[in-house]
Design an enzyme around this catalytic site. Sequence first.
Site, PDB file in Angstrom:
ATOM      1  N   GLY A  68     -95.410 -84.929  47.330  1.00  0.00           N
ATOM      2  CA  GLY A  68     -94.944 -83.918  48.268  1.00  0.00           C
ATOM      3  C   GLY A  68     -95.921 -82.809  48.587  1.00  0.00           C
ATOM      4  O   GLY A  68     -95.602 -81.884  49.325  1.00  0.00           O
ATOM      5  N   CYS A  82     -93.002 -95.935  77.184  1.00  0.00           N
ATOM      6  CA  CYS A  82     -91.983 -95.644  78.185  1.00  0.00           C
ATOM      7  C   CYS A  82     -90.942 -94.716  77.606  1.00  0.00           C
ATOM      8  O   CYS A  82     -89.823 -95.142  77.298  1.00  0.00           O
ATOM      9  CB  CYS A  82     -91.324 -96.942  78.601  1.00  0.00           C
ATOM     10  N   TYR A 115     -98.884 -91.762  56.924  1.00  0.00           N
ATOM     11  CA  TYR A 115     -97.668 -91.893  57.715  1.00  0.00           C
ATOM     12  C   TYR A 115     -97.944 -92.072  59.211  1.00  0.00           C
ATOM     13  O   TYR A 115     -97.153 -91.661  60.054  1.00  0.00           O
ATOM     14  CB  TYR A 115     -96.717 -90.713  57.473  1.00  0.00           C
TER      15      TYR A 115
HETATM   16  N1  LLP Z   1     -92.705 -90.251  45.716  1.00  0.00           N
HETATM   17  C1  LLP Z   1     -91.560 -90.539  46.351  1.00  0.00           C
HETATM   18  C2  LLP Z   1     -90.425 -91.044  45.578  1.00  0.00           C
HETATM   19  C3  LLP Z   1     -91.452 -90.380  47.733  1.00  0.00           C
HETATM   20  O1  LLP Z   1     -90.324 -90.660  48.348  1.00  0.00           O
HETATM   21  C4  LLP Z   1     -92.576 -89.920  48.466  1.00  0.00           C
HETATM   22  C5  LLP Z   1     -92.521 -89.756  49.909  1.00  0.00           C
HETATM   23  C6  LLP Z   1     -93.770 -89.638  47.763  1.00  0.00           C
HETATM   24  C7  LLP Z   1     -93.791 -89.806  46.391  1.00  0.00           C
HETATM   25  C8  LLP Z   1     -95.011 -89.174  48.438  1.00  0.00           C
HETATM   26  O2  LLP Z   1     -94.858 -87.948  49.055  1.00  0.00           O
HETATM   27  P1  LLP Z   1     -96.120 -87.243  49.745  1.00  0.00           P
HETATM   28  O3  LLP Z   1     -97.059 -86.843  48.637  1.00  0.00           O
HETATM   29  O4  LLP Z   1     -96.734 -88.216  50.662  1.00  0.00           O
HETATM   30  O5  LLP Z   1     -95.542 -86.087  50.457  1.00  0.00           O
HETATM   31  N2  LLP Z   1     -92.742 -89.950  56.925  1.00  0.00           N
HETATM   32  C9  LLP Z   1     -92.780 -88.567  56.514  1.00  0.00           C
HETATM   33  C10 LLP Z   1     -92.971 -88.418  55.031  1.00  0.00           C
HETATM   34  C11 LLP Z   1     -91.916 -89.147  54.223  1.00  0.00           C
HETATM   35  C12 LLP Z   1     -92.160 -89.027  52.740  1.00  0.00           C
HETATM   36  C13 LLP Z   1     -91.341 -90.018  52.017  1.00  0.00           C
HETATM   37  N3  LLP Z   1     -91.482 -90.009  50.602  1.00  0.00           N
HETATM   38  C14 LLP Z   1     -93.895 -87.868  57.295  1.00  0.00           C
HETATM   39  O6  LLP Z   1     -94.564 -88.505  58.087  1.00  0.00           O
HETATM   40  O7  LLP Z   1     -94.075 -86.669  57.156  1.00  0.00           O
END
Ligand code: LLP
Length: 432
Positions: free
Chosen positions: A249, A362, A391
């Site tokens: 996150g 579109c 992403y």
């Molecule tokens: N661990 C779990 C259980 C998760 O669900 C996620 C992301 C991460 C780790 C990694 O999080 P990060 O470090 O990448 O923030 N599509 C969205 C982001 C969705 C994140 C989903 N889970 C976007 O484009 O902002």
Amino acid sequence: MFVSDCLSVSETGHLTIGGRDTIELAASFGTPLYVMDEEQIRSACRRYKASIDENYGGRGLVTYASKAFSCKEMCRIIADEGMGLDVVSGGELHTALSAGFPAGRIFFHGNNKTPEELAFALRENVGRIVVDNIYELELLSQMAKGTGKTAAISFRIKPGVDAHTHDFVKTGSIDSKFGLALETGEAFDAVKMALSLDNIRLIGVHCHIGSQIFDIDPFELSAEVMLGFMARVKDELGYEIGELNLGGGFGIKYIPEHDPVEYERYMKTVSATVRKVCAEKGLKMPFIVIEPGRSIAGPAGVTLYKVGGIKEIPGVRTYVSVDGGMADNPRYILYEAEYDMLIANKAARPKTQAVTVAGRCCESGDLIGENVMLQDVSVGDTLAVLATGAYNYSMSSNYNRLPKPAVVMVSGGEAKIVVKRETYEDVVRNDL
Ligand code: LLP
């Protein structure tokens, strides 16, 4: 000068990534094109690992959340860095295994893993199945029994922490489809049940509070809450859970105004919290797992587009259309995500006009950015959208039957295709 360290400007005034001229890359590999810099990926991995070594005596594992950007080459890089891998589907698991990723370092997540996916994970002996709910626990236990295996699990828990981020990417509060609630006693009941089941070995607890988070406080708070839960389990059930997975996150800089916390500071603060709470509650220091996705892949990527039609609507706005859009980057239409962008062949020039960058799908909402400042733009220019490594490719689609762009990895001055560009034939490959 740029949002990512791997970007610079050449003597000819072109944007470079990993020392390679983006205009040459666009000419060699076509557009739209995703370009990733391997050094940037590896240096993010190493910074995370070093922060655990320095602040937590190395008693932890950095697992890359492959949903951010998954392909075989990425899995090879992560394996080579000695890290773990978070997968959330059979497809991500298959990608990792076909790249030779060690199954023991894979954490399998998901709020509704199918029986087939659970069987796949058991068969391959993945390191951890992160169980989301009681139905899944029962199913997994039965399936493990059927195959004579013991499933090593962790529980996904909602710590009830509000992360200050976009509503769609918040996951830590009670109103979330992910994980077991603490407040209702559900998480405690799940632990009790797991301890009574043969073929289930409870190793850890996991939480993930959201994505693109800039504050440290919610991470500290969730560590405290999770340790409180681990202490309750120890006191009431006499079982000490040895692993605490704090999820991912960590926010990144998409635009110059973003000011993400350095991972080193995050790990320092969270380690201190863990140390303090463990001492207070008489717990052994757990093994720590963290799961960064975006912060490893995001800053390493740029997307290159060719500029097509430009529409000046007097008194309204100027639309600059590019040869990609929501099919390769759905983040604007989903979250109104902001990006820094520039005309890559005019990178040294000042930005002089505010435009709306439109995709080619579109759909009126198919934009890459509204009111963004760009250099004086003309047809045939190359637009570079920065920090698109996470992403973007992973959420791309074939909307309007657009073939997906190629992914090129730049490393040590060399550029190689790691995901081929789709062809029209690929687009109809499953049609009967
Ligand atoms: N661990 C779990 C259980 C998760 O669900 C996620 C992301 C991460 C780790 C990694 O999080 P990060 O470090 O990448 O923030 N599509 C969205 C982001 C969705 C994140 C989903 N889970 C976007 O484009 O902002």
